[in-house]
Write a protein that holds these residues in place. Sequence first.
Motif, PDB file in Angstrom:
ATOM      1  N   ALA A  74      -2.099 -53.236   6.281  1.00 42.25           N
ATOM      2  CA  ALA A  74      -2.989 -54.396   6.253  1.00 42.25           C
ATOM      3  C   ALA A  74      -2.197 -55.690   6.022  1.00 42.25           C
ATOM      4  O   ALA A  74      -2.523 -56.740   6.594  1.00 42.25           O
ATOM      5  CB  ALA A  74      -4.039 -54.219   5.168  1.00 42.25           C
ATOM      6  N   ALA A  75      -1.157 -55.613   5.185  1.00 43.58           N
ATOM      7  CA  ALA A  75      -0.324 -56.791   4.952  1.00 43.58           C
ATOM      8  C   ALA A  75       0.381 -57.232   6.237  1.00 43.58           C
ATOM      9  O   ALA A  75       0.489 -58.440   6.526  1.00 43.58           O
ATOM     10  CB  ALA A  75       0.706 -56.502   3.861  1.00 43.58           C
ATOM     11  N   CYS A  76       0.851 -56.269   7.022  1.00 45.03           N
ATOM     12  CA  CYS A  76       1.486 -56.606   8.299  1.00 45.03           C
ATOM     13  C   CYS A  76       0.496 -57.271   9.258  1.00 45.03           C
ATOM     14  O   CYS A  76       0.832 -58.237   9.951  1.00 45.03           O
ATOM     15  CB  CYS A  76       2.074 -55.351   8.942  1.00 45.03           C
ATOM     16  N   VAL A  77      -0.733 -56.738   9.283  1.00 43.59           N
ATOM     17  CA  VAL A  77      -1.765 -57.344  10.137  1.00 43.59           C
ATOM     18  C   VAL A  77      -2.078 -58.755   9.669  1.00 43.59           C
ATOM     19  O   VAL A  77      -2.228 -59.682  10.482  1.00 43.59           O
ATOM     20  CB  VAL A  77      -3.029 -56.473  10.138  1.00 43.59           C
ATOM     21  N   LEU A  78      -2.162 -58.947   8.348  1.00 46.74           N
ATOM     22  CA  LEU A  78      -2.456 -60.265   7.802  1.00 46.74           C
ATOM     23  C   LEU A  78      -1.361 -61.265   8.151  1.00 46.74           C
ATOM     24  O   LEU A  78      -1.639 -62.414   8.525  1.00 46.74           O
ATOM     25  CB  LEU A  78      -2.617 -60.163   6.283  1.00 46.74           C
ATOM     26  N   LEU A  79      -0.118 -60.847   8.032  1.00 44.43           N
ATOM     27  CA  LEU A  79       0.983 -61.745   8.375  1.00 44.43           C
ATOM     28  C   LEU A  79       0.953 -62.110   9.853  1.00 44.43           C
ATOM     29  O   LEU A  79       1.274 -63.242  10.234  1.00 44.43           O
ATOM     30  CB  LEU A  79       2.319 -61.094   8.017  1.00 44.43           C
TER      31      LEU A  79
ATOM     32  N   ASP B  71       9.074 -62.325   7.052  1.00 39.26           N
ATOM     33  CA  ASP B  71      10.067 -61.263   7.201  1.00 39.26           C
ATOM     34  C   ASP B  71       9.728 -60.010   6.409  1.00 39.26           C
ATOM     35  O   ASP B  71      10.382 -58.972   6.583  1.00 39.26           O
ATOM     36  CB  ASP B  71      11.445 -61.775   6.772  1.00 39.26           C
ATOM     37  N   VAL B  72       8.712 -60.080   5.538  1.00 40.14           N
ATOM     38  CA  VAL B  72       8.286 -58.884   4.820  1.00 40.14           C
ATOM     39  C   VAL B  72       7.780 -57.822   5.796  1.00 40.14           C
ATOM     40  O   VAL B  72       7.965 -56.627   5.585  1.00 40.14           O
ATOM     41  CB  VAL B  72       7.195 -59.249   3.800  1.00 40.14           C
ATOM     42  N   SER B  73       7.160 -58.256   6.870  1.00 45.68           N
ATOM     43  CA  SER B  73       6.657 -57.315   7.869  1.00 45.68           C
ATOM     44  C   SER B  73       7.802 -56.835   8.751  1.00 45.68           C
ATOM     45  O   SER B  73       8.557 -57.643   9.295  1.00 45.68           O
ATOM     46  CB  SER B  73       5.585 -57.979   8.732  1.00 45.68           C
ATOM     47  N   PRO B  74       7.938 -55.540   8.937  1.00 44.75           N
ATOM     48  CA  PRO B  74       9.004 -55.053   9.833  1.00 44.75           C
ATOM     49  C   PRO B  74       8.784 -55.485  11.281  1.00 44.75           C
ATOM     50  O   PRO B  74       9.744 -55.586  12.044  1.00 44.75           O
ATOM     51  CB  PRO B  74       8.927 -53.528   9.683  1.00 44.75           C
ATOM     52  N   PHE B  75       7.545 -55.778  11.658  1.00 43.36           N
ATOM     53  CA  PHE B  75       7.270 -56.178  13.037  1.00 43.36           C
ATOM     54  C   PHE B  75       7.787 -57.578  13.339  1.00 43.36           C
ATOM     55  O   PHE B  75       7.955 -57.930  14.502  1.00 43.36           O
ATOM     56  CB  PHE B  75       5.761 -56.094  13.312  1.00 43.36           C
ATOM     57  N   THR B  76       8.036 -58.372  12.293  1.00 45.64           N
ATOM     58  CA  THR B  76       8.609 -59.696  12.501  1.00 45.64           C
ATOM     59  C   THR B  76      10.017 -59.599  13.082  1.00 45.64           C
ATOM     60  O   THR B  76      10.462 -60.493  13.812  1.00 45.64           O
ATOM     61  CB  THR B  76       8.650 -60.472  11.176  1.00 45.64           C
ATOM     62  N   HIS B  77      10.722 -58.517  12.788  1.00 41.68           N
ATOM     63  CA  HIS B  77      12.115 -58.375  13.206  1.00 41.68           C
ATOM     64  C   HIS B  77      12.264 -57.716  14.579  1.00 41.68           C
ATOM     65  O   HIS B  77      13.389 -57.593  15.075  1.00 41.68           O
ATOM     66  CB  HIS B  77      12.868 -57.548  12.163  1.00 41.68           C
TER      67      HIS B  77
END
Length: 532
Positions: free
Chosen positions: A466-471, A486-492
């Motif tokens: 959910a945090a990744c979706v929120l970001l 950058d906390v989300s792995p999908f950002t990288h």
Amino acid sequence: MTGVGKLVRLILRRDRFLLPIWVVILGALPASYVSSFKALFPTAVERQQYADLGVHNAGFVALYGQLSGSSLGELTAWRAGFIPVMIALFTLLTVIRHTRTDEEAGRAELVGAGVVGRHAQLAAALIVAFAANAVLALILTVAMIGQGLPAAGSLAFGLEFGAAGWAFAGVAAITAQLTSGARGARSIAILALGVAWVLRMAGDISAIGNGTLSWLSWLSPIGWVQHVFPYGGAPWWPVVLTVLFAAAATWVGVALRARRDLGAGLLPDRPGPATAAPGLRSPVALAWRLHRGLLFGWLAGFAALGLVFGAVAQSTADLVNENASLRDVFARMGGAAALVDSYFASTAGLLGLIAAGYAVQATLRLREEETTGHAEMVLTSSVARLRWAASHLLFSLVAPAVVLAAAGLVEGLTYGAISSDIGGQLGRTLSGTMAQLPAVWVLAGVAVLLFGVLPRWAAAAWGALAACVLLLLVGTTLQWNQRILDVSPFTHVPHLPGGHAVATPFVVLVAVAVVLIAGGLAALRRRDIPVG
């Protein structure tokens, strides 16, 4: 109905952390869109240009729904078009958690041995679900009014979101009566939600063109609430229709509950063979038997998404080619081809997040096997803990790769057939979807670590997703600090196709996933099984 009040307090006590989080975040989230639109498009002319871009763009319409106008409120309501789906998902999971899951775990029988009525547990779960969505609607209404938007439109906006949750609370009340297991009830409810979203999407995309299939939207509760158009002056009757649907579904759920035994489902369980097949002699074979239904369901869903995303991709190029002013703008960005690449990169990111949900779900099957006592039975044989865990993790890691590959292949084949360039597009779309895999593995690693170290909190892995979706939904729109993103792995993950890919982020993400999984498995070797 005896004991409903106490059961409501019990549910609020158990969900005192999770319930406020999704209610407050999803209720306040659209307020960030208002601020974003004010900053990005400060004038009415700029907002109209953006609306002209979005109203005929099949990709935007597929994700967010139809756009009714160019005012600040209309753009905000449109951009928040996917949030009702998330609200419906959290609501149905909440209802099933406090009905069918409690029955499966034996808690319902324990509570029912006291002074509790037959319908009290279902009534308490529905009361909490309806009340949570009412609070969410109130938060959204107040937030929109606080942003300076009209009060009547803000109230309709809040009711739109609340009605979506109410409708699928009723759906969950029905599915909780159908199967004897919570996993089956959740699967049927989520499938119903997916069908509703696809019907809405297909109908709205058809409305862009000749509209021959636009009626499909009216077969879906998600389509009903998204045709409210709160700031567009549309009538409120779709909300009334949705509320009536929720009431009817709730009545059906209550009626079905009265016709089954505690712990049983209306759909009969198929008896298994008297002796196990020879192929079930290994943990991997047993894991395949347990995971194969889930895998085939996700595989079909990802193939369908690939088909839809590939079919609407051509509209992004057509939009540029048919509009001279847009053609000049995108010519400086690389032309229509660059826009199509950007579209496929966005859909790849969305598919990656969905695949991460699958990975978390498959990983948490370990915890389900532990709490039901199945793991203890397996481990009393010659099967070691790590071998048992690895048999399930095989599907947590490999199955997401399979479904992502299926989506990329179908997407490339569909768009390639439309553009007469299958060979050129197939590899591009496949690279975009498969690039998400290391980030998916990181979320699976988080679930493994929680299962090994804090098994009672293993479900908190959904919070990481959910945090990744929120970001993704809020962080990039509001241009948050890059360290937070950058906390989300999908950002990288590199944006493919069209972006520049280097090996470093993939290697780092895989290394992080390996460390998380290794830590979880090391903790699993040293703790008790089962942990209640």
